[in-house]
Design a protein around this motif. Sequence first.
Motif, PDB file in Angstrom:
ATOM      1  N   ALA A 189       0.379  -1.142  -0.298  1.00  0.00           N
ATOM      2  CA  ALA A 189      -0.125   0.014  -0.095  1.00  0.00           C
ATOM      3  C   ALA A 189       0.883   1.350   0.242  1.00  0.00           C
ATOM      4  CB  ALA A 189      -1.127   0.410   1.192  1.00  0.00           C
ATOM      5  N   ASN A 190       1.671   1.404  -0.906  1.00  0.00           N
ATOM      6  CA  ASN A 190       2.177   2.158  -1.247  1.00  0.00           C
ATOM      7  C   ASN A 190       1.544   3.903  -0.882  1.00  0.00           C
ATOM      8  OD1 ASN A 190       3.266   4.784  -2.712  1.00  0.00           O
ATOM      9  ND2 ASN A 190       4.688   3.514  -3.888  1.00  0.00           N
ATOM     10  N   ILE A 191       2.196   5.550   0.195  1.00  0.00           N
ATOM     11  CA  ILE A 191       0.964   6.283   0.608  1.00  0.00           C
ATOM     12  C   ILE A 191       1.181   6.697  -1.003  1.00  0.00           C
ATOM     13  CG2 ILE A 191       2.211   6.366   2.984  1.00  0.00           C
ATOM     14  CD1 ILE A 191       3.914   8.833   1.893  1.00  0.00           C
ATOM     15  N   ARG A 219      10.073   5.688   2.477  1.00  0.00           N
ATOM     16  CA  ARG A 219       9.276   6.782   2.163  1.00  0.00           C
ATOM     17  C   ARG A 219       8.626   6.815   2.353  1.00  0.00           C
ATOM     18  NH1 ARG A 219      13.990   8.122   1.004  1.00  0.00           N
ATOM     19  NH2 ARG A 219      14.091   8.048  -1.448  1.00  0.00           N
ATOM     20  N   TYR A 220       7.964   5.746   1.404  1.00  0.00           N
ATOM     21  CA  TYR A 220       6.733   5.446   0.307  1.00  0.00           C
ATOM     22  C   TYR A 220       6.290   3.923   0.690  1.00  0.00           C
ATOM     23  CZ  TYR A 220       9.529   8.585  -2.814  1.00  0.00           C
ATOM     24  OH  TYR A 220      10.308   9.765  -2.936  1.00  0.00           O
ATOM     25  N   ASP A 221       6.602   2.794   2.182  1.00  0.00           N
ATOM     26  CA  ASP A 221       5.824   1.989   2.232  1.00  0.00           C
ATOM     27  C   ASP A 221       5.412   0.629   0.701  1.00  0.00           C
ATOM     28  OD1 ASP A 221       5.334  -0.110   3.480  1.00  0.00           O
ATOM     29  OD2 ASP A 221       3.060   0.404   3.915  1.00  0.00           O
ATOM     30  N   VAL A 222       6.599   0.982   0.240  1.00  0.00           N
ATOM     31  CA  VAL A 222       6.903  -0.071  -0.668  1.00  0.00           C
ATOM     32  C   VAL A 222       7.752  -1.678  -0.383  1.00  0.00           C
ATOM     33  CG1 VAL A 222       7.821  -0.741  -3.055  1.00  0.00           C
ATOM     34  CG2 VAL A 222       7.593   1.604  -2.644  1.00  0.00           C
ATOM     35  N   THR A 223       5.813  -2.909  -0.825  1.00  0.00           N
ATOM     36  CA  THR A 223       6.601  -3.796  -0.472  1.00  0.00           C
ATOM     37  C   THR A 223       7.742  -4.219  -1.128  1.00  0.00           C
ATOM     38  OG1 THR A 223       4.807  -3.801   0.642  1.00  0.00           O
ATOM     39  CG2 THR A 223       5.621  -6.366  -0.253  1.00  0.00           C
ATOM     40  N   LEU A 224       8.651  -4.921  -0.679  1.00  0.00           N
ATOM     41  CA  LEU A 224      10.064  -5.814  -1.686  1.00  0.00           C
ATOM     42  C   LEU A 224       9.552  -6.864  -2.031  1.00  0.00           C
ATOM     43  CD1 LEU A 224      13.596  -4.821  -0.223  1.00  0.00           C
ATOM     44  CD2 LEU A 224      12.414  -4.527  -2.591  1.00  0.00           C
ATOM     45  N   LEU A 236      -6.205   3.135  -3.571  1.00  0.00           N
ATOM     46  CA  LEU A 236      -6.248   1.228  -3.880  1.00  0.00           C
ATOM     47  C   LEU A 236      -7.360   1.108  -2.826  1.00  0.00           C
ATOM     48  CD1 LEU A 236      -4.100  -0.774  -3.434  1.00  0.00           C
ATOM     49  CD2 LEU A 236      -2.804  -0.551  -1.706  1.00  0.00           C
ATOM     50  N   HIS A 237      -7.704   0.276  -2.602  1.00  0.00           N
ATOM     51  CA  HIS A 237      -8.685  -1.196  -1.625  1.00  0.00           C
ATOM     52  C   HIS A 237      -7.909  -2.107  -1.301  1.00  0.00           C
ATOM     53  CE1 HIS A 237     -12.438   0.686  -3.626  1.00  0.00           C
ATOM     54  NE2 HIS A 237     -11.599   1.474  -3.295  1.00  0.00           N
ATOM     55  N   PRO A 238      -7.132  -1.349  -0.083  1.00  0.00           N
ATOM     56  CA  PRO A 238      -6.192  -2.859  -0.037  1.00  0.00           C
ATOM     57  C   PRO A 238      -5.628  -4.490   0.280  1.00  0.00           C
ATOM     58  CG  PRO A 238      -6.041  -0.115   1.233  1.00  0.00           C
ATOM     59  CD  PRO A 238      -7.057  -0.448   0.640  1.00  0.00           C
ATOM     60  N   ALA A 239      -4.752  -4.971  -0.639  1.00  0.00           N
ATOM     61  CA  ALA A 239      -5.387  -6.983   0.060  1.00  0.00           C
ATOM     62  C   ALA A 239      -4.220  -6.644   0.888  1.00  0.00           C
ATOM     63  CB  ALA A 239      -5.204  -6.842  -1.156  1.00  0.00           C
ATOM     64  N   ALA A 240      -4.757  -7.719   1.854  1.00  0.00           N
ATOM     65  CA  ALA A 240      -3.247  -8.810   2.285  1.00  0.00           C
ATOM     66  C   ALA A 240      -3.281  -9.862   2.063  1.00  0.00           C
ATOM     67  CB  ALA A 240      -4.048  -8.764   4.026  1.00  0.00           C
ATOM     68  N   ILE A 241      -2.105  -9.965   2.395  1.00  0.00           N
ATOM     69  CA  ILE A 241      -0.895 -11.595   1.696  1.00  0.00           C
ATOM     70  C   ILE A 241      -0.671 -11.917   2.729  1.00  0.00           C
ATOM     71  CG2 ILE A 241       0.310 -12.811  -0.129  1.00  0.00           C
ATOM     72  CD1 ILE A 241      -0.153  -9.447  -2.079  1.00  0.00           C
ATOM     73  N   GLY A 242      -1.051 -13.341   2.899  1.00  0.00           N
ATOM     74  CA  GLY A 242      -0.345 -14.091   4.068  1.00  0.00           C
ATOM     75  C   GLY A 242      -1.369 -15.823   4.433  1.00  0.00           C
ATOM     76  N   GLN A 243      -0.218 -16.124   5.172  1.00  0.00           N
ATOM     77  CA  GLN A 243      -1.188 -17.128   5.072  1.00  0.00           C
ATOM     78  C   GLN A 243      -2.574 -17.624   5.986  1.00  0.00           C
ATOM     79  OE1 GLN A 243       1.416 -20.636   6.058  1.00  0.00           O
ATOM     80  NE2 GLN A 243       3.066 -19.821   5.797  1.00  0.00           N
ATOM     81  N   ALA A 244      -3.037 -16.616   6.905  1.00  0.00           N
ATOM     82  CA  ALA A 244      -3.717 -16.289   7.756  1.00  0.00           C
ATOM     83  C   ALA A 244      -4.678 -15.872   7.803  1.00  0.00           C
ATOM     84  CB  ALA A 244      -3.529 -15.333   8.710  1.00  0.00           C
ATOM     85  N   VAL A 245      -4.956 -15.264   6.013  1.00  0.00           N
ATOM     86  CA  VAL A 245      -6.046 -15.291   5.202  1.00  0.00           C
ATOM     87  C   VAL A 245      -5.886 -15.972   3.699  1.00  0.00           C
ATOM     88  CG1 VAL A 245      -5.538 -12.523   5.903  1.00  0.00           C
ATOM     89  CG2 VAL A 245      -4.304 -13.348   3.540  1.00  0.00           C
TER      90      VAL A 245
END
Length: 440
Positions: free
Chosen positions: A57-59, A225-230, A64-73
Motif C-alpha cells: 500500500a504505497n502512500i 519512505r513510500y511503504d513499497v513492499t519488497l 487502492l483498496h488494500p489487500a492482505a497477502i499471507g497464510q492467515a488470509v
Amino acid sequence: MSLRAAWVRGRSGVVTQLQYARQGIITGEMAFVAEREGLAPELIRDELAAGRLVIPANINHPELHPAAIGQAVTCKINANIGTSALSSGMDEELEKLRICLRYGADAVMDLSTGGEIIAIREAIVRHAPIPVGTVPIYEAMDGVDDVIALTADDLLAVIEGQAKQGVDFMTIHCGVLREFLPLVAPRLTKIVSRGGALMAQWMRHHDRQNPLYDRFDDILEICRRYDVTLSLGDGLRPGCLHDASDAAQFAELKVLGELTRRAWARDVQVMIEGPGHVPMDQIRQNVALQQEFCHGAPFYVLGPLVTDIAPGYDHITAAIGGALAALYGVAMICYVTPKEHLGLPNAEDVRQGIIATRIAAHAADLARGKSRERDDAMARARYAFDWEAQFALALDPDRARAYRAETLGLDCRTEYCSMCGPKFCSMRLSKALEGDGVTG
C-alpha cells in the motif's frame, strides 16, 4: 475523495504498515482488509508485525483498496500485464487491467518493456484499485543499449521514480550473487528470469557483485519512505523440471532470507518470490524450505508449472502446481496464461490465466477450511435450478451464461440442461423422490 485519502493524510515519519503494526496501531488499511477477510483487525496487525503478512500500500496510491497477502488470509492471485518491445500499447494494457478487475485478480504487475513505459504505468496505477507491482530493471533497460551500461545509481533512480508514482510492490533481483553463477552450469535452461539474467550479465562483464545487493540499504530507504513492499525476486528460479530444487535456487533463497531480516529491521514489508517449474512431488519441500530460510515471510510463486510439455495449456499446468503450493502455505500465486513460452498475452489470454489461477487458489482455500459458503450456495442454486444465481456465483459468470445459452438460449426457467435433458436430469428425479417422501 479516494478511499485512502483520509488514512494517509498527515502521515509523516512513520508510513509503513509494518512500522504501525509493531507499535500496536491498527491502520485504516488493516481494518479494511480485516473486514474483507472476515477476521479480527488485531489478528491482521499481529501477523503484519511478525512479518507473516503484508499489505502492499504505497502512500502515493490513494486509489487502492488494500489487500492482505499471507497464510492467515485467503490465497491471493496476481496477474501480469504490460507491453513488450514488439507489441501492445496504452489502450491494450488498460483493457487488460479492466479484464483483471472484472475477473478477480487481487494484484497486477506492469511488466512493460517497451513503448511509453512511464506513461503506461501511470495510467495503470491511477486506474487500479488493486496493488500494482513492477520489475524496475525493465524500465532501467529502456534507457540503455546494453545492461552493462547501467549503474547502481541508474537502478536506484528508477526504483525511486516508481515509488513516487505509487507502485505498491517491486520485484528486486538482489539475491543473484556473483559467486552463484557457476551453479547454473548443469542446468538445461540456465537462467530464465529476465532480471536474473540481466544482473548475471552485468556482474560477469564488470567482475563485481550484484549492485542491487551492494546497495540494498539504499533500496530499503526508498521503500521505507513510500511503504513499497519488497518482492524479493527469484532470479535463479528453475525454468524446467530438470533444474528444479538445485543448488543455485536454494543458494539464492538463503540470501533472500538474510535480506528479509535486513528489510524488517528497517520496517520494510517483504514477500519472497518462488519457482517456477517444479515437479508435483517437490512442491511441498520448496514451500517448507522457503518458510525456514525466510523466517515465515509470505511466499509468492509463479505457478509452479508441473510439466514442461504443454505449451498453449500452461495455465492448466500452473494451476495444478499453484493449488498444491497454496495448500502447503503459499500466500499468492502469479497467474500463467496459455501464451506462456509462446508470446505476449492478449486480453482473452489474461482472462483465462486469471480464472485458472483463481480456481487453484480457491481450491486450496477450501482444503484449508476457508471460503466454503460460496460453494454451498452454488450447490443450493443448482438443486433449485436457479440459473441466475448460478451465473452470479460462478468465477466466470460470462462464460457460464454463454455456455448455457449455446444450447438452450437465454431462457433460465427450464429445470434441466442440454447434457441430460428433462428425462434424465438426476436433480429433477431427486426432487420427485423428495416429494414422495423417499429422501429428505
